[in-house]
Design a protein around this motif. Structure first.
Motif, PDB file in Angstrom:
ATOM      1  N   ARG A 154      20.385  54.731   4.704  1.00  0.00           N
ATOM      2  CA  ARG A 154      21.825  54.992   4.877  1.00  0.00           C
ATOM      3  C   ARG A 154      22.443  55.120   3.525  1.00  0.00           C
ATOM      4  N   VAL A 155      22.099  54.279   2.675  1.00  0.00           N
ATOM      5  CA  VAL A 155      22.706  54.148   1.345  1.00  0.00           C
ATOM      6  C   VAL A 155      22.426  55.631   0.681  1.00  0.00           C
ATOM      7  N   LEU A 156      21.082  56.126   0.731  1.00  0.00           N
ATOM      8  CA  LEU A 156      20.853  57.453   0.131  1.00  0.00           C
ATOM      9  C   LEU A 156      21.295  58.424   0.828  1.00  0.00           C
TER      10      LEU A 156
ATOM     11  N   THR B 184      15.282  61.698  10.570  1.00  0.00           N
ATOM     12  CA  THR B 184      13.778  61.763  10.533  1.00  0.00           C
ATOM     13  C   THR B 184      13.340  61.054   9.567  1.00  0.00           C
ATOM     14  N   PHE B 185      13.858  60.919   8.397  1.00  0.00           N
ATOM     15  CA  PHE B 185      13.406  60.431   7.266  1.00  0.00           C
ATOM     16  C   PHE B 185      13.308  58.797   7.599  1.00  0.00           C
ATOM     17  N   GLU B 186      14.380  58.386   8.262  1.00  0.00           N
ATOM     18  CA  GLU B 186      14.550  57.012   8.486  1.00  0.00           C
ATOM     19  C   GLU B 186      13.600  56.570   9.317  1.00  0.00           C
TER      20      GLU B 186
ATOM     21  N   CYS C  52      10.363  60.520   0.785  1.00  0.00           N
ATOM     22  CA  CYS C  52      11.026  61.732   0.428  1.00  0.00           C
ATOM     23  C   CYS C  52      10.096  62.437  -0.466  1.00  0.00           C
ATOM     24  N   ARG C  53       9.129  62.003  -1.058  1.00  0.00           N
ATOM     25  CA  ARG C  53       8.328  62.698  -1.718  1.00  0.00           C
ATOM     26  C   ARG C  53       7.417  63.798  -0.671  1.00  0.00           C
ATOM     27  N   GLN C  54       6.955  63.381   0.412  1.00  0.00           N
ATOM     28  CA  GLN C  54       6.307  64.311   1.476  1.00  0.00           C
ATOM     29  C   GLN C  54       7.222  65.274   1.954  1.00  0.00           C
TER      30      GLN C  54
END
Length: 424
Positions: A81-83, A88-90, A126-128
């Motif tokens: 949430r900060v980023l 879906t990432f979470e 994030c990389r994926q």
């Protein structure tokens, strides 16, 4: 009968509930067998068979989550949430954390490593999905050590068997340069240091691509290279006002940290630019150095592909060879005949039998400055030459047929001498 079960003894379906000492029991009305006894919980299998078990053997034991894992899951969600990552990432980061926590090596690790594990799950997610996020950003948010973070990151990728693509360099440049505080006038940034974001980003990308083509990025952390490229791009757009500004002051004005190897990457990038400037005829007469070459970065980047190919060919091509691409770089008013005359005149100034020195090759930094290796001390030999040689090894030292015959006669004489009995 509630539930439609059968008695395990007689197979009857006539099961009734009977209260005995304030505890409900399921009893077969035909044979009197007590089918179930009242306890706390059941497993799914026992519930289907109407068999109750204790809590320690039930599914509730496996569904319990420790405080450390609960805290880690909350930290993963808070970091996402900060980023400002998508939902879906979470969910993916939480799933990775739960998978990693099942391994005993992670579950029994120290608290600092579990805190770093939170950032590793977010970074892998994030990389994926090709989301531009650096390891340094995560370490800054978590106040984590970079060495511990990188070790935990590699361990997690290996444990879970994940396929993590490398971060796209172009996206990393755009994200990193967007954090610079040089695009708007402020009390801390003078007006002559403010630059247009699109111009600066475009030139930085070209410099980073040049660094990538000349092996300055291979096997290295990208942020120092990007910092050096951004500094040169910023200087080259207004060299008269910015050549006096140092790299440390530039990072202070931009409100970014100065990576330790950035100064070395800056010198290497300037050396490449000087090497390319030797290929342009209108820059050869200027005797450029690492300070003055910054003003001509625009010309060098405009002919970057041709200059890099020519620099790679130098040292292997025949002297005096000139291709069509080199003729284009001679500049206006400089024809093919002028180039031959100039080269011939220059060679006449040299002593007989001498020719112009070949320019320095454009090589990777690891070949220009190879790391020093410790030369191992040779072991002390204890062989003196007086050692006995066994019969199995002596055949390795026999070279000629005469030596073989002499050795066979000596062996026969030795056997004959040992076979004679001693006189009484």
């Amino acid at each position: 009968m509630p539930g439609g079960g059968r008695c395990p003894d007689c197979g009857s379906t006539e099961l009734v509930e009977d209260s005995h000492y304030s505890q409900n029991q399921l009893v077969c009305s035909d044979c009197g067998c007590v089918v179930t006894e009242g306890v706390l919980t059941t497993t799914y299998t026992d519930e289907g068979n109407l068999r109750e078990v204790t809590y320690s053997r039930s599914t509730g034991e496996n569904e319990q989550v420790s405080r450390s894992q609960q805290r880690g899951l909350r930290r993963v969600r808070d970091l996402c949430r900060v980023l400002q990552l998508p939902p879906t990432f979470e969910d993916t980061a939480v799933a990775y954390y739960q998978q990693a926590y099942q391994h005993s090596g992670i579950r029994a690790a120290r608290l600092q490593k579990k805190e770093v594990l939170v950032g590793c799950c977010v970074l892998i997610t994030c990389r994926q999905r090709n989301w531009p996020l650096t390891m340094g950003t995560i370490c800054t948010l978590l106040y984590a050590d970079l060495d511990m973070f990188s070790g935990t990151y590699m361990q997690m990728v290996k444990l879970l068997g994940l396929d993590v693509p490398s971060l796209c360099l172009v996206d990393l440049v755009k994200t990193y340069c967007s954090s610079f505080k040089l695009f708007e006038a402020s009390p801390s940034v003078p007006a002559k240091y403010v630059e247009d974001k699109e111009k600066m980003l475009s030139r930085t990308l070209q410099l980073v691509e040049l660094a990538d083509e000349t092996w300055l990025v291979t096997g290295r952390h990208p942020l120092p290279v990007i910092t050096a490229a951004t500094f040169l791009a910023w200087q080259s757009l207004r060299p008269s006002d910015r050549l006096t500004c140092s790299l440390a002051r530039f990072c202070k004005l931009a409100n970014v940290d100065l990576p330790y190897p950035a100064s070395s990457r800056l010198q290497e990038l300037l050396a490449v630019l000087l090497r390319l400037a030797e290929q342009l005829a209108w820059l050869q007469v200027l005797k450029l150095d690492k300070r003055s070459v910054v003003a001509h970065i625009g010309d060098l980047l405009q002919h970057r592909h041709m200059l890099v190919r020519k620099a790679f060919r130098d040292g292997t091509a025949e002297p005096g060879a000139l291709d069509a691409g080199e003729e284009e770089l001679q500049g206006p008013g400089q024809g093919q005949g002028w180039g031959r005359e100039d080269r011939g005149h220059g060679s006449l100034d040299l002593p007989a039998g001498k020719r112009l020195a070949s320019p320095a090759l454009l090589l990777p930094p690891c070949m220009l400055k190879p790391p020093k290796r410790v030369c191992p001390t040779p072991p002390v030999s204890t062989v003196t030459g007086d050692e006995n040689i066994s019969d199995s090894e002596i055949e390795q030292y026999l070279r000629t047929p005469q030596e073989v015959r002499d050795f066979q006669r000596a062996q026969a004489a030795r056997r004959a001498a040992t076979s004679v009995p001693n006189p009484p």
